[in-house]
Motif scaffolding. Structure first.
Motif, mmCIF file in Angstrom:
data_model
loop_
_atom_site.group_PDB
_atom_site.id
_atom_site.type_symbol
_atom_site.label_atom_id
_atom_site.label_comp_id
_atom_site.label_asym_id
_atom_site.label_seq_id
_atom_site.Cartn_x
_atom_site.Cartn_y
_atom_site.Cartn_z
ATOM 1 N N VAL A 74 53.302 8.210 19.584
ATOM 2 C CA VAL A 74 54.452 7.467 19.073
ATOM 3 C C VAL A 74 55.467 7.364 20.195
ATOM 4 C CG1 VAL A 74 56.338 7.442 17.394
ATOM 5 C CG2 VAL A 74 54.097 8.336 16.731
ATOM 6 N N SER A 75 55.954 6.159 20.439
ATOM 7 C CA SER A 75 57.022 5.994 21.431
ATOM 8 C C SER A 75 58.352 5.818 20.717
ATOM 9 C CB SER A 75 56.735 4.801 22.351
ATOM 10 O OG SER A 75 56.642 3.610 21.614
ATOM 11 N N ASN A 76 59.404 6.343 21.345
ATOM 12 C CA ASN A 76 60.774 6.267 20.829
ATOM 13 C C ASN A 76 60.945 6.903 19.451
ATOM 14 O OD1 ASN A 76 61.736 4.851 23.136
ATOM 15 N ND2 ASN A 76 60.762 3.013 22.305
ATOM 16 N N GLY A 77 60.177 7.961 19.189
ATOM 17 C CA GLY A 77 60.267 8.633 17.901
ATOM 18 C C GLY A 77 60.757 10.054 18.041
ATOM 19 N N GLU A 78 61.144 10.641 16.912
ATOM 20 C CA GLU A 78 61.564 12.038 16.905
ATOM 21 C C GLU A 78 60.393 12.971 17.208
ATOM 22 O OE1 GLU A 78 63.124 12.918 13.018
ATOM 23 O OE2 GLU A 78 61.306 12.242 12.023
ATOM 24 N N GLU A 83 55.077 2.286 17.793
ATOM 25 C CA GLU A 83 56.506 2.247 18.081
ATOM 26 C C GLU A 83 57.250 2.753 16.851
ATOM 27 O OE1 GLU A 83 60.018 1.437 20.156
ATOM 28 O OE2 GLU A 83 57.993 1.191 20.952
ATOM 29 N N ALA A 84 58.109 3.748 17.029
ATOM 30 C CA ALA A 84 58.905 4.262 15.913
ATOM 31 C C ALA A 84 59.917 3.206 15.478
ATOM 32 C CB ALA A 84 59.602 5.548 16.331
ATOM 33 N N PRO A 85 60.281 3.143 14.229
ATOM 34 C CA PRO A 85 59.933 4.066 13.163
ATOM 35 C C PRO A 85 58.509 3.823 12.633
ATOM 36 C CG PRO A 85 61.292 2.314 12.278
ATOM 37 C CD PRO A 85 61.193 2.086 13.767
ATOM 38 N N VAL A 86 57.894 4.907 12.176
ATOM 39 C CA VAL A 86 56.557 4.863 11.598
ATOM 40 C C VAL A 86 56.681 5.256 10.137
ATOM 41 C CG1 VAL A 86 54.257 5.893 11.668
ATOM 42 C CG2 VAL A 86 55.485 5.463 13.810
ATOM 43 N N GLY A 87 56.075 4.484 9.259
ATOM 44 C CA GLY A 87 56.156 4.760 7.828
ATOM 45 C C GLY A 87 55.021 5.638 7.326
ATOM 46 N N PHE A 88 55.241 6.249 6.176
ATOM 47 C CA PHE A 88 54.221 7.050 5.497
ATOM 48 C C PHE A 88 53.136 6.121 4.963
ATOM 49 C CE2 PHE A 88 52.844 9.092 1.426
ATOM 50 C CZ PHE A 88 52.154 10.151 1.997
ATOM 51 N N HIS A 89 51.893 6.434 5.238
ATOM 52 C CA HIS A 89 50.716 5.636 4.857
ATOM 53 C C HIS A 89 50.728 4.242 5.484
ATOM 54 C CE1 HIS A 89 49.121 8.083 1.188
ATOM 55 N NE2 HIS A 89 49.022 8.740 2.324
ATOM 56 N N THR A 128 50.063 9.826 8.038
ATOM 57 C CA THR A 128 50.229 10.779 6.943
ATOM 58 C C THR A 128 51.661 11.301 6.834
ATOM 59 O OG1 THR A 128 49.584 12.661 8.314
ATOM 60 C CG2 THR A 128 47.824 11.520 7.127
ATOM 61 N N ARG A 129 52.562 10.726 7.634
ATOM 62 C CA ARG A 129 53.971 11.109 7.553
ATOM 63 C C ARG A 129 54.832 10.046 8.205
ATOM 64 N NH1 ARG A 129 55.980 16.048 10.639
ATOM 65 N NH2 ARG A 129 57.887 14.961 10.135
ATOM 66 N N GLU A 130 56.130 10.164 8.030
ATOM 67 C CA GLU A 130 57.084 9.270 8.679
ATOM 68 C C GLU A 130 57.503 9.860 10.013
ATOM 69 O OE1 GLU A 130 60.495 8.854 6.158
ATOM 70 O OE2 GLU A 130 59.446 7.562 4.733
ATOM 71 N N LEU A 140 53.844 12.454 18.533
ATOM 72 C CA LEU A 140 52.559 12.196 17.883
ATOM 73 C C LEU A 140 52.769 12.090 16.380
ATOM 74 C CD1 LEU A 140 50.284 14.857 19.639
ATOM 75 C CD2 LEU A 140 50.283 12.399 20.073
ATOM 76 N N VAL A 141 51.903 11.319 15.720
ATOM 77 C CA VAL A 141 51.898 11.280 14.260
ATOM 78 C C VAL A 141 50.465 11.517 13.797
ATOM 79 C CG1 VAL A 141 51.576 8.758 14.066
ATOM 80 C CG2 VAL A 141 52.662 10.019 12.200
ATOM 81 N N SER A 142 50.315 12.277 12.717
ATOM 82 C CA SER A 142 48.990 12.537 12.168
ATOM 83 C C SER A 142 48.495 11.295 11.432
ATOM 84 C CB SER A 142 49.022 13.747 11.244
ATOM 85 O OG SER A 142 50.025 13.602 10.274
ATOM 86 N N VAL A 143 47.190 11.063 11.543
ATOM 87 C CA VAL A 143 46.547 9.936 10.883
ATOM 88 C C VAL A 143 45.260 10.417 10.223
ATOM 89 C CG1 VAL A 143 47.497 8.185 12.445
ATOM 90 C CG2 VAL A 143 45.292 9.218 12.978
#
Length: 123
Positions: A57-61, A91-97, A114-116, A64-67
């Motif tokens: 994930v770029s520009n995110g808190e 690119e962040a923001p990334v939504g749940f599902h 699997t998460r935001e 990495l995000v789980s998938v």
């Protein structure tokens, strides 16, 4: 001709050590429930697995995000899917599902988050 294979059922916590005899028919020994026979049959004909991993994930808190796959994918395609995921960057923001990849490798399964992950603007 009869073939024999041993496998451990992974459907429930029992972890039955199955003895599978197959050829003209299928015989499953040591299954504590009917799911063991179904698992053995599927494992011989079309083995599938649920896929879990992470993507960048770029520009995110988080970096990495789980998938995961929204349904099991053919076991034979797992490594190829993992290679594809290695090069994915969201690119962040990334939504749940959020759908990351639709119908991955023609499997009918989508790869979803699997998460935001919230966006962080760097100053």
């Amino acid at each position: 001709m009869k073939n024999k294979k041993e496998m451990t059922c992974i459907i429930c916590p029992n972890g039955c050590r199955l003895e599978v005899i197959y050829g003209d028919s299928l015989i499953v020994k040591n299954a504590l429930c009917p799911k063991g026979e179904e698992y053995a049959s599927n494992e011989l004909i079309n083995p599938v697995r649920n896929l879990t991993s992470t993507v960048k994930v770029s520009n995110g808190e988080l970096s990495l995000v789980s998938v995961r796959s929204n349904k099991p994918v053919p076991k034979e395609k797992m490594f190829e899917i993992m290679k594809i995921l290695k090069d994915v960057e969201l690119e962040a923001p990334v939504g749940f599902h959020q759908i990351v990849l639709k119908d991955i490798l023609g499997s009918g399964a989508d790869i979803i988050t699997t998460r935001e992950v919230k966006r962080v603007d760097k100053k």
